[in-house]
Design a protein around this motif. Structure first.
Motif, PDB file in Angstrom:
ATOM      1  N   HIS A  28       0.836  -1.205   0.000  1.00  0.00           N
ATOM      2  CA  HIS A  28       0.000   0.000   0.000  1.00  0.00           C
ATOM      3  C   HIS A  28       0.871   1.256   0.000  1.00  0.00           C
ATOM      4  O   HIS A  28       0.595   2.219  -0.740  1.00  0.00           O
ATOM      5  N   ARG A  29       1.908   1.254   0.807  1.00  0.00           N
ATOM      6  CA  ARG A  29       2.790   2.421   0.847  1.00  0.00           C
ATOM      7  C   ARG A  29       3.504   2.621  -0.486  1.00  0.00           C
ATOM      8  O   ARG A  29       3.575   3.741  -1.008  1.00  0.00           O
ATOM      9  N   LEU A  30       4.041   1.536  -1.049  1.00  0.00           N
ATOM     10  CA  LEU A  30       4.795   1.653  -2.293  1.00  0.00           C
ATOM     11  C   LEU A  30       3.884   1.995  -3.467  1.00  0.00           C
ATOM     12  O   LEU A  30       4.113   2.977  -4.184  1.00  0.00           O
ATOM     13  N   PHE A  31       2.864   1.203  -3.683  1.00  0.00           N
ATOM     14  CA  PHE A  31       2.017   1.419  -4.849  1.00  0.00           C
ATOM     15  C   PHE A  31       1.206   2.707  -4.713  1.00  0.00           C
ATOM     16  O   PHE A  31       0.957   3.393  -5.702  1.00  0.00           O
ATOM     17  N   GLY A  32       0.843   3.039  -3.482  1.00  0.00           N
ATOM     18  CA  GLY A  32       0.155   4.303  -3.264  1.00  0.00           C
ATOM     19  C   GLY A  32       1.026   5.499  -3.599  1.00  0.00           C
ATOM     20  O   GLY A  32       0.528   6.523  -4.097  1.00  0.00           O
ATOM     21  N   SER A  33       2.331   5.390  -3.354  1.00  0.00           N
ATOM     22  CA  SER A  33       3.234   6.493  -3.685  1.00  0.00           C
ATOM     23  C   SER A  33       3.364   6.680  -5.197  1.00  0.00           C
ATOM     24  O   SER A  33       3.664   7.786  -5.670  1.00  0.00           O
ATOM     25  N   LEU A  34       3.140   5.604  -5.944  1.00  0.00           N
ATOM     26  CA  LEU A  34       3.210   5.682  -7.401  1.00  0.00           C
ATOM     27  C   LEU A  34       1.924   6.210  -8.018  1.00  0.00           C
ATOM     28  O   LEU A  34       1.931   6.686  -9.155  1.00  0.00           O
ATOM     29  N   ALA A  35       0.832   6.111  -7.291  1.00  0.00           N
ATOM     30  CA  ALA A  35      -0.476   6.548  -7.802  1.00  0.00           C
ATOM     31  C   ALA A  35      -1.210   7.289  -6.695  1.00  0.00           C
ATOM     32  O   ALA A  35      -2.213   6.812  -6.172  1.00  0.00           O
ATOM     33  N   PRO A  36      -0.733   8.496  -6.316  1.00  0.00           N
ATOM     34  CA  PRO A  36      -1.320   9.209  -5.178  1.00  0.00           C
ATOM     35  C   PRO A  36      -2.763   9.645  -5.396  1.00  0.00           C
ATOM     36  O   PRO A  36      -3.462   9.947  -4.424  1.00  0.00           O
ATOM     37  N   ALA A  37      -3.206   9.685  -6.643  1.00  0.00           N
ATOM     38  CA  ALA A  37      -4.592  10.096  -6.918  1.00  0.00           C
ATOM     39  C   ALA A  37      -5.601   8.984  -6.633  1.00  0.00           C
ATOM     40  O   ALA A  37      -6.808   9.240  -6.591  1.00  0.00           O
ATOM     41  N   VAL A  38      -5.115   7.744  -6.452  1.00  0.00           N
ATOM     42  CA  VAL A  38      -6.023   6.627  -6.190  1.00  0.00           C
ATOM     43  C   VAL A  38      -6.436   6.664  -4.716  1.00  0.00           C
ATOM     44  O   VAL A  38      -5.592   6.597  -3.825  1.00  0.00           O
ATOM     45  N   ASN A  39      -7.731   6.740  -4.485  1.00  0.00           N
ATOM     46  CA  ASN A  39      -8.240   6.809  -3.112  1.00  0.00           C
ATOM     47  C   ASN A  39      -8.504   5.438  -2.503  1.00  0.00           C
ATOM     48  O   ASN A  39      -8.481   5.283  -1.282  1.00  0.00           O
ATOM     49  N   ARG A  40      -8.753   4.455  -3.361  1.00  0.00           N
ATOM     50  CA  ARG A  40      -9.102   3.131  -2.852  1.00  0.00           C
ATOM     51  C   ARG A  40      -8.586   2.067  -3.810  1.00  0.00           C
ATOM     52  O   ARG A  40      -8.671   2.224  -5.031  1.00  0.00           O
ATOM     53  N   TRP A  41      -8.046   1.017  -3.231  1.00  0.00           N
ATOM     54  CA  TRP A  41      -7.471  -0.076  -4.011  1.00  0.00           C
ATOM     55  C   TRP A  41      -8.273  -1.358  -3.791  1.00  0.00           C
ATOM     56  O   TRP A  41      -8.660  -1.674  -2.669  1.00  0.00           O
ATOM     57  N   HIS A  42      -8.453  -2.097  -4.877  1.00  0.00           N
ATOM     58  CA  HIS A  42      -8.955  -3.470  -4.823  1.00  0.00           C
ATOM     59  C   HIS A  42      -7.725  -4.372  -4.799  1.00  0.00           C
ATOM     60  O   HIS A  42      -6.908  -4.347  -5.718  1.00  0.00           O
TER      61      HIS A  42
END
Length: 248
Positions: free
Chosen positions: A131-145
């Motif tokens: 979550h930390r890594l992939f979230g840093s690559l796509a900061p505009a994504v609010n929620r992940w499946h």
């Protein structure tokens, strides 16, 4: 192997360095001695021995269109957002034929990952790291499946085990982590990375616990060569945890 008995020390990259690597190349290979501290930074891996043991006795994957009986599998779904990571209701795994020409276009209901494993320290360390890594690559994504797969690929005399029976492929998600949990009495199982046009970008083999592959699924394709037993009289298998993140 216990979590405390890691391989010899190697430099541990930061989340920012891993993100830069994925931006540059679309994939990163991490040795276990570098990956383990990244997970431990999320949470102590107190349940690692039980986590490893959770691959024993898994059910066969009965959806194999090639008739193979070399894959065992459990599955879980999570949701990740700013509030944290929570397990979702059990549901089928689905891929279109464009991503899985062997087993695609079928709603595949796999048995769920055990509650104790799915809510345990190691699983949440892995999910938190992703979550930390992939979230840093796509900061505009609010929620992940988030989909999580326990895979055991078995090999026997006269029957190689195929970690990627669909061949070199994309998963149809945004990002992928493949974490080696254990391998026993097998040869090969080499990961190969390719451009969408099929050009070879490199290869490596996950050999030690915590060895990992990180993939930007939009940019590269990946596959793994079949595994064969070293001693055909003994059990031979490759255990991995696969985690995929897709913008919800």
């Amino acid at each position: 192997m216990s979590a405390a008995a890691a391989a010899p020390s190697v430099p541990t990259p930061s989340i920012a360095e891993l993100a830069d690597g994925l931006k540059r190349a679309g994939h990163v290979f991490l040795q276990g001695a570098a990956m383990q501290p990244l997970l431990q930074a999320e949470r102590a891996l107190d349940d690692w021995p039980a986590f490893v043991a959770a691959w024993d006795g898994m059910p066969l994957d009965t959806y194999m269109a090639d008739g193979g009986r070399y894959r065992r599998r459990l599955y879980a779904v999570y949701q990740a957002d700013a509030g944290g990571i929570e397990r979702a209701a059990h549901q089928p795994h689905f891929q279109g034929l464009e991503y899985n020409p062997l087993n695609g276009n079928v709603a595949r209901w796999f048995e769920p990952i055990a509650d104790a494993v799915g809510s345990g320290a190691t699983m949440h360390a892995v999910l938190g790291f992703c979550h930390r890594l992939f979230g840093s690559l796509a900061p505009a994504v609010n929620r992940w499946h988030v989909e999580v797969h326990q895979f055991r690929i078995e090999a026997a005399a006269g029957e190689a085990g195929k970690p990627t029976p669909e061949g070199v492929h994309r998963d149809g998600v945004d990002y992928v982590l493949v974490l080696l949990v254990r391998r026993h009495n097998i040869a090969s199982g080499t990961t190969t990375i390719h451009t969408p046009a099929g050009d070879d970008l490199g290869s490596f083999t996950l050999t030690q616990p915590f060895d990992a592959t990180l993939v930007d699924d939009h940019r590269v394709y990946h596959g793994v060569t079949p595994v064969e037993p070293i001693d055909p009289q003994q059990p031979a298998f490759r255990d991995v945890l696969v985690v995929t993140f897709r913008a919800a």
